[in-house]
Design an enzyme around this catalytic site. Structure first.
Site, PDB file in Angstrom:
ATOM      1  N   SER A  51       0.795  -1.231   0.000  1.00  0.00           N
ATOM      2  CA  SER A  51       0.000   0.000   0.000  1.00  0.00           C
ATOM      3  C   SER A  51       0.825   1.278   0.000  1.00  0.00           C
ATOM      4  O   SER A  51       0.322   2.339  -0.362  1.00  0.00           O
ATOM      5  CB  SER A  51      -0.942   0.008   1.210  1.00  0.00           C
ATOM      6  OG  SER A  51      -0.215  -0.146   2.418  1.00  0.00           O
ATOM      7  N   ASP A 340      -3.155   7.780   8.507  1.00  0.00           N
ATOM      8  CA  ASP A 340      -4.036   6.840   9.192  1.00  0.00           C
ATOM      9  C   ASP A 340      -3.169   6.046  10.164  1.00  0.00           C
ATOM     10  O   ASP A 340      -2.055   6.470  10.482  1.00  0.00           O
ATOM     11  CB  ASP A 340      -4.798   5.953   8.195  1.00  0.00           C
ATOM     12  CG  ASP A 340      -3.888   5.149   7.269  1.00  0.00           C
ATOM     13  OD1 ASP A 340      -2.713   4.909   7.647  1.00  0.00           O
ATOM     14  OD2 ASP A 340      -4.334   4.764   6.190  1.00  0.00           O
ATOM     15  N   HIS A 343      -0.159   4.466   7.547  1.00  0.00           N
ATOM     16  CA  HIS A 343       0.532   5.182   6.482  1.00  0.00           C
ATOM     17  C   HIS A 343       0.844   6.620   6.879  1.00  0.00           C
ATOM     18  O   HIS A 343       0.116   7.229   7.662  1.00  0.00           O
ATOM     19  CB  HIS A 343      -0.332   5.187   5.211  1.00  0.00           C
ATOM     20  CG  HIS A 343      -0.763   3.827   4.791  1.00  0.00           C
ATOM     21  ND1 HIS A 343      -1.985   3.297   5.160  1.00  0.00           N
ATOM     22  CD2 HIS A 343      -0.138   2.879   4.043  1.00  0.00           C
ATOM     23  CE1 HIS A 343      -2.099   2.072   4.657  1.00  0.00           C
ATOM     24  NE2 HIS A 343      -0.994   1.797   3.984  1.00  0.00           N
TER      25      HIS A 343
END
Length: 365
Positions: A51, A340, A343
């Site tokens: 991600s 978040d 990340h």
């Protein structure tokens, strides 16, 4: 984005020589922001992994690991949730921009019919993926092998656009980013625990390092020659791991950090071994553990106020679908290291990539 400044290298005279014999190369958006040796061309950036460099690959997958909804992308220009797991850009975008290639690195296959985008690079990364083949199965995302299959398809498309010889040149001279391993440790090993039945942390890190080496060998065999393999961050200091494993005071989870360090040591050795036995290649291990830990331990030096919670929601656990439009976000993401619970914010990534580019760019040329 502000131009990156070089950090001081350990050998100051070598650093001075490097800078004096360098020049700024061309780029779609007006020129590179880092200095590269004379006559060096970096035609594209290509990314694989999870991600951190997922540019929207997961948008079309049947998975909960997505970021194509508000508040993700709230600071993107124009304001848009693109599937990037950040309030704005990712490290893949930043590195492509710093090398003067283009402002944003797109996801493949979103641009599979856009010749210009294909020639200057794409990302195959899928959020939630990892070197362990069990990792992507947990959340129904693309495995590293799936990404390799897409890369082979991409190569054939390049050949159709620019011919075989130019394709070989692009693959050999582009910067290839491989960012994975974090989900293997935090999810597959610690959280879900499906590997704990047969592996302790020492044998499990051997497993994923072996897979990382095999993947790197695979892309080398397909023509990649400048390969940046990123290590794991201090996983125990991610907000989610502080919440789940950090106790009453949400301290950095010691076991997770030790696992990341063990993995990084083995990965570095594996990458150095590959680099020694592949003539004409530059396969480089990229340490992000130390620079990110320094930011976490010294936030005022970096203009940050919050390093233990994400900007989204409570900041303790929200990530992917748990970070959504029904939650409040912090007033100023630039004061937060994390967007978040997993990340970084755009500013966080920018500071980290600043250090990475300054330290490692010379090792590829």
């Amino acid at each position: 984005m502000q131009p990156l400044t070089f950090v001081k290298l350990s050998d100051s005279s070598a650093c001075l020589t490097f800078i004096l014999c360098s020049l700024v190369l061309f780029g779609d958006h007006g020129g590179a922001l880092v200095t590269l040796p004379q006559n060096v061309i970096v035609p594209a950036v290509i990314a694989f992994g999870d991600s951190v460099v997922d540019q929207g690959v997961n948008n079309n997958l049947k998975t909960l690991v997505k970021a194509n909804f508000f508040p993700y992308g709230m600071d993107f220009v124009p304001q848009k949730s693109t599937g990037r797991f950040s309030n704005n850009r990712t490290p893949a975008d930043m590195i492509a921009e710093e090398l003067g290639i283009k402002d944003l690195l797109p996801a493949y296959p979103d641009v599979s019919h856009d010749d210009k985008e294909l020639v200057t690079g794409v990302s195959f990364a899928s959020g939630g993926s990892g070197y362990d083949p069990e990792t992507p199965k947990i959340v129904d995302v693309l495995s590293m092998n799936d990404q390799l299959t897409n890369f082979k398809e991409y190569i054939e498309k390049l050949k159709a656009i620019v011919g075989e010889e130019r394709t070989k040149f692009i693959l050999a001279n582009s910067l290839i980013m491989v960012v994975a391993g974090s989900d293997d440790l935090t999810n597959t090993y610690f959280a879900v625990g499906i590997r704990k039945l047969h592996y302790d942390i020492h044998s499990y890190t051997n497993l994923i390092v072996s897979s990382a080496s095999n993947f790197t060998q695979d892309i080398y065999n397909l023509g990649a020659r400048r390969i940046a393999v990123f290590g794991a961050p201090p996983l125990g200091c991610l907000p989610s791991q502080r919440t789940l494993r950090g106790g009453e005071f949400r301290a950095c989870a010691k076991e997770h950090n030790e696992a990341a360090q063990l993995y990084n040591k083995k990965l570095q050795q594996g990458i150095e071994h590959l680099n020694r036995y592949h003539a004409g290649s530059k396969i480089v291990y990229i340490d992000i553990y130390k620079p990110l830990l320094d930011i976490i331990q010294n936030p005022p030096q970096y203009g940050l106020e919050v390093v233990d919670k994400g900007c989204c929601g409570t900041g303790n656990i929200e990530v992917a679908v748990l970070c959504n439009q029904y939650l409040t976000t912090c007033d100023d993401p630039s004061k937060h290291l994390f967007w978040d619970s997993f990340h970084l914010t755009d500013k966080g990534y920018s500071m980290l990539i600043n250090q990475v580019v300054g330290k490692y760019v010379h090792e590829f040329f």
